[in-house]
Design a protein around this motif. Structure first.
Motif, PDB file in Angstrom:
ATOM      1  N   TYR A 126      26.281   3.067  61.498  1.00 61.32           N
ATOM      2  CA  TYR A 126      27.089   4.214  61.901  1.00 61.32           C
ATOM      3  C   TYR A 126      26.861   5.423  61.003  1.00 61.32           C
ATOM      4  CZ  TYR A 126      31.186   6.540  63.893  1.00 61.32           C
ATOM      5  OH  TYR A 126      32.020   7.419  64.540  1.00 61.32           O
ATOM      6  N   GLY A 182      34.574  -4.668  59.000  1.00 58.38           N
ATOM      7  CA  GLY A 182      33.226  -4.175  59.212  1.00 58.38           C
ATOM      8  C   GLY A 182      32.344  -5.258  59.801  1.00 58.38           C
ATOM      9  N   CYS A 183      32.795  -5.882  60.885  1.00 58.84           N
ATOM     10  CA  CYS A 183      32.192  -7.111  61.409  1.00 58.84           C
ATOM     11  C   CYS A 183      30.891  -6.902  62.170  1.00 58.84           C
ATOM     12  CB  CYS A 183      33.187  -7.825  62.314  1.00 58.84           C
ATOM     13  SG  CYS A 183      33.610  -6.899  63.822  1.00 58.84           S
ATOM     14  N   ASP A 191      32.305   0.853  64.865  1.00 62.57           N
ATOM     15  CA  ASP A 191      31.367   1.059  65.968  1.00 62.57           C
ATOM     16  C   ASP A 191      31.894   0.382  67.233  1.00 62.57           C
ATOM     17  OD1 ASP A 191      29.162   1.034  67.736  1.00 62.57           O
ATOM     18  OD2 ASP A 191      27.748   1.117  66.061  1.00 62.57           O
ATOM     19  N   TYR A 222      29.226   2.444  52.385  1.00 67.19           N
ATOM     20  CA  TYR A 222      29.274   3.474  53.423  1.00 67.19           C
ATOM     21  C   TYR A 222      30.473   4.411  53.287  1.00 67.19           C
ATOM     22  CZ  TYR A 222      25.545   0.817  55.510  1.00 67.19           C
ATOM     23  OH  TYR A 222      24.343   0.177  55.720  1.00 67.19           O
ATOM     24  N   VAL A 226      29.968  -3.251  53.433  1.00 66.00           N
ATOM     25  CA  VAL A 226      30.813  -2.161  53.919  1.00 66.00           C
ATOM     26  C   VAL A 226      31.001  -1.069  52.869  1.00 66.00           C
ATOM     27  CG1 VAL A 226      33.180  -1.571  54.627  1.00 66.00           C
ATOM     28  CG2 VAL A 226      32.071  -3.598  55.572  1.00 66.00           C
ATOM     29  N   ASP A 281      38.558   2.267  62.384  1.00 66.12           N
ATOM     30  CA  ASP A 281      37.918   3.074  61.348  1.00 66.12           C
ATOM     31  C   ASP A 281      38.603   2.764  60.028  1.00 66.12           C
ATOM     32  OD1 ASP A 281      36.883   4.950  59.632  1.00 66.12           O
ATOM     33  OD2 ASP A 281      37.238   6.672  60.938  1.00 66.12           O
ATOM     34  N   ASP A 313      35.585  -3.201  63.348  1.00 67.53           N
ATOM     35  CA  ASP A 313      34.449  -2.364  62.972  1.00 67.53           C
ATOM     36  C   ASP A 313      34.650  -0.980  63.575  1.00 67.53           C
ATOM     37  OD1 ASP A 313      31.402  -3.017  61.871  1.00 67.53           O
ATOM     38  OD2 ASP A 313      31.473  -1.284  63.202  1.00 67.53           O
TER      39      ASP A 313
END
Length: 232
Positions: free
Chosen positions: A188, A65-66, A90, A135, A132, A115, A88
């Protein structure tokens, strides 16, 4: 959980120096990422805390999740030269992270769009899991934690930064800010559930890791905690 003296954020000069790599190519380009980076680095004690935790390690680092890859920049600026891979969900942020890392000439740094709710990369070494867990839902939190703990090598560490499921105004502030960031399109998705301390301890104990859980609020109003775990 034990209260300790907290790491300070980067000073203004260091924050500006790193943020310059996020300036747009043209004079009239969008400067959002520059100002976001400069503000975050100058107010959030997260990145110096990660550098301090990893300074005595030698294992490669996977950043789950950088986002824009700020951790890679701050580690290199702080003299921590571990091989770094950031992932990540995104894809837009990943593309930007690659461009900025190339511009800053960061060595041994890669980024990939992944993902984490569907697949986890293969890795052995150190792991960073920064903001992270809130979420994803609880089953996904357990899957991510169990996979991340299994990645920790004897010469590595697991560094988690997360809000926790606790009462109080800091927890409410964190949820409101995270929700607003999702509405604004910066994140996101909106937060689904903050993990409990009991869940974290349960999964870390099951993995046979030693760990310390301490506050990491700094000068922010958020309910942030750091969990540093290692394998003996």
């Amino acid at each position: 959980m034990t209260a300790v003296l907290e790491t300070r954020p980067l000073d203004g000069a260091r924050a500006r120096s790193i943020a310059r790599a996020f300036l747009p190519d043209g004079a009239f380009g969008n400067r959002w990422n520059y100002f976001y980076t400069r503000t975050k680095l100058g107010s959030d004690p997260l990145y110096p805390a990660v550098a301090d935790a990893l300074r005595d390690t030698t294992a490669p680092l996977l950043d789950l999740g950088c986002g824009l890859g700020l951790l890679a920049h701050t580690l290199r600026e702080d003299g921590v030269d571990l091989p770094y891979r950031g992932v990540d969900i995104d894809a837009g942020k990943i593309a930007h992270a690659r461009r900025v890392a190339d511009r800053a000439r960061l060595r041994d740094v890669t980024f990939d769009a992944v993902d984490l709710s569907r697949v986890m990369p293969e890795h052995a070494g150190s792991v960073a899991l920064l903001d992270v867990l809130q979420y994803v839902d609880t089953p996904a939190q357990i899957r991510i934690l169990d996979t991340a703990t299994a990645m920790v090598a004897p010469c590595g560490k697991l560094f988690i930064r997360s809000g926790l499921e606790t009462p109080g105004w800091r927890a409410r502030t964190s949820k409101a800010f995270d929700t607003l960031a999702a509405v604004a399109g910066w994140m996101y998705s909106a937060p689904r559930r903050y993990p409990s301390e009991a869940l974290l301890r349960d999964r870390l104990d099951a993995a046979g890791l030693r760990y310390a859980i301490t506050p990491l609020n700094g000068n922010t109003p958020f309910n942030n905690w750091q969990i540093v775990a290692w394998r003996e």
